[in-house]
Scaffold this active site. Structure first.
Site, PDB file in Angstrom:
ATOM      1  CD  GLU A 275      96.233  43.789  60.724  1.00 26.14           C
ATOM      2  OE1 GLU A 275      96.284  43.865  61.976  1.00 26.14           O
ATOM      3  OE2 GLU A 275      96.149  44.780  59.992  1.00 26.14           O
TER       4      GLU A 275
ATOM      5  CE  LYS B  31     104.720  36.127  68.889  1.00 27.64           C
ATOM      6  NZ  LYS B  31     103.854  34.980  68.617  1.00 27.64           N
TER       7      LYS B  31
ATOM      8  N   GLY C 264     105.591  26.781  55.860  1.00 30.08           N
ATOM      9  CA  GLY C 264     105.005  26.331  57.120  1.00 30.08           C
ATOM     10  C   GLY C 264     103.562  25.903  56.958  1.00 30.08           C
TER      11      GLY C 264
ATOM     12  N   GLY D  86     101.719  24.507  59.720  1.00 30.81           N
ATOM     13  CA  GLY D  86     101.228  24.219  61.056  1.00 30.81           C
ATOM     14  C   GLY D  86      99.806  24.701  61.220  1.00 30.81           C
TER      15      GLY D  86
ATOM     16  CE  LYS E  42     101.744  38.658  70.179  1.00 32.17           C
ATOM     17  NZ  LYS E  42     100.696  37.889  70.914  1.00 32.17           N
TER      18      LYS E  42
ATOM     19  CB  ILE F 142      92.636  42.062  66.822  1.00 30.79           C
ATOM     20  CG1 ILE F 142      92.047  41.104  67.855  1.00 30.79           C
ATOM     21  CG2 ILE F 142      92.181  43.481  67.089  1.00 30.79           C
ATOM     22  CD1 ILE F 142      92.540  41.353  69.261  1.00 30.79           C
TER      23      ILE F 142
END
Length: 432
Positions: free
Chosen positions: A126, A102, A9, A11, A202, A133
């Protein structure tokens, strides 16, 4: 020794990751040991923000995950398939995996973790929650010695942007959503964001890490923000609250509910004094409370090329550090996901909460008395009842309850909705 990266990917986040990998100056020295070996894309001719040599690009993503020369596969294509299959193929070929996906992790994490543990490789995620964050690794490591009591967060930037604009401008949901789409803050199909699905993915991941047990994503109660109106935003402000879409995971406090969790996503009236009430725009914040550390809050940009690429690349160098120091890598107990058992999620009907209700009633005597009687019969105590104003022969009434069992509240509300004097019940929102 250099470690070869196979990137799936290119993007927004993929381009941001490439930018970090190709410009290591002033960053961690381990970046110098990473080699961008192959990049998988859907279309070789598509214009891109980052220019790479043609020989690095391929449309054969399966060839990347099976290539013996690749050490770490970075999955940034999103969606469920072929992302899930490619991750599993990479693991089967002995590759370590870094992902920002996710949706795949929340739904197929069990299968992926089991495969990774069996193969002796890492799956790092992460970037899957909170963009840049750092919250996943702190939950695994720095906060791991604490008994976590709760994880509460604003973890979807699109909905927070919409609610912030509604708060600031007095606008309704529909018009702000259209503007958010034109500015690129909301997708053309905003369903996953505005209906709370993204936040549910999430919080399922965060809860599994915080409480050390697997979570079935389909059991997470989920409500979105489509029904929130400018009137609710205004009344909440007058009552001393802000409306936020919260993702909440808590230990069930019942002494008979060991290893039971309360996990849900829904709009919530947050007191103005609460730290999450001041989180505005596309920013995210996650408040973790544990014993003995107390409350800790993680705050920052929850999406975007730079923040998410930062999280992706930090996972890559964590893996590289382990490969550099261990001759025969065995999944690191503080970095891998090894928990096996499933947590039991408390049914939403058993949860206790305060509620805000806005209803439209016919302007007749004793309506408020009837409301109080019905709620009282179901064990629901009312904190305040305010008649806001009139529209022709209709009165607008706002009720806030004391904390009550949700099942009792829903039974009372159903009876209220059947009252001949009640025209509509436009809003029901929980109160933190």
């Amino acid at each position: 020794m250099a470690y070869n990266i196979g990137l799936l990917g290119l993007g927004t986040v993929g381009a941001g990751t490439v930018d970090i990998l190709l410009n290591p100056e002033g960053r961690h020295p381990l970046l110098g040991d990473l080699n961008l070996y192959r990049v998988g894309v859907r279309d070789l001719n598509k214009p891109r923000a980052v220019k790479l040599p043609d020989e690095l690009l391929t449309t054969d993503l399966e060839a990347i995950v099976s290539d013996e020369a690749v050490d770490i596969v970075v999955e940034l294509i999103g969606g469920l398939e072929p992302a899930r299959s490619l991750i599993l193929q990479a693991i089967a070929h002995g590759k370590h995996v870094v992902t920002a996906n996710k949706a795949v992790i929340s739904r197929y994490g069990d299968e992926i973790y089991d495969a990774a543990n069996a193969a002796g490789v890492y799956v790092m995620l992460e970037a899957a929650v909170g963009g840049g964050i750092p919250v996943i690794n702190p939950l695994k490591q720095a906060l791991g010695v604490n008994r976590i009591q709760s994880v509460i967060g604003i973890i979807n930037g699109t909905t927070n942007y919409i609610l912030s604009r509604m708060q600031q401008e007095g606008s309704d949901f529909g018009e702000v959503l259209v503007d958010a789409q034109s500015l690129g803050y909301a997708e053309a199909d905003p369903t996953a964001d505005v209906d709370g699905w993204d936040a549910a993915d999430k919080i399922a991941i965060l809860a599994a890490l915080a409480f050390g047990g697997r979570v079935k994503r389909e059991e997470v109660h989920c409500e979105g923000i489509r029904s929130i109106s400018a009137a609710d935003i205004s009344y909440a402000q007058k009552l001393g609250f802000r409306i936020k879409l919260l993702a909440i995971a808590r230990r069930d406090p019942s002494p008979d509910a060991i290893d039971h969790l309360q996990i849900r996503v829904h709009p919530t009236l947050v007191p103005l004094s609460h730290p999450l009430a001041s989180i505005n725009g596309v920013f995210n914040a996650i408040l973790v409370e544990g014993d003995p550390i107390g409350p800790v809050m993680f705050y920052g940009q929850g999406a975007g090329a730079g923040p998410t690429a930062s999280a992706v690349t930090s996972d890559i160098i964590n893996i590289a550090a382990i490969l550099k120091t261990e001759t025969e890598p065995i999944p690191h107990p503080l970095l891998s996901c090894t928990h096996q058992h499933y947590c039991t999620l408390t049914r939403v009907e058993e949860l206790e909460s305060r509620f805000y209700i806005r209803l439209i009633a016919k302007d007749r005597p004793k309506v408020i008395g009837h409301l109080g009687m019905i709620f009282g019969e179901h064990g629901v105590s009312l904190e305040s009842v305010v008649q806001i104003g009139f529209r022709e022969d209709l009165a607008e009434i706002v009720i806030v309850t004391h904390e009550t069992r949700e099942g009792n509240f829903r039974e009372a509300l159903a009876e209220v909705e059947d009252l001949e004097e009640i025209d509509t019940v436009p809003s029901v929102i929980r109160v933190l």
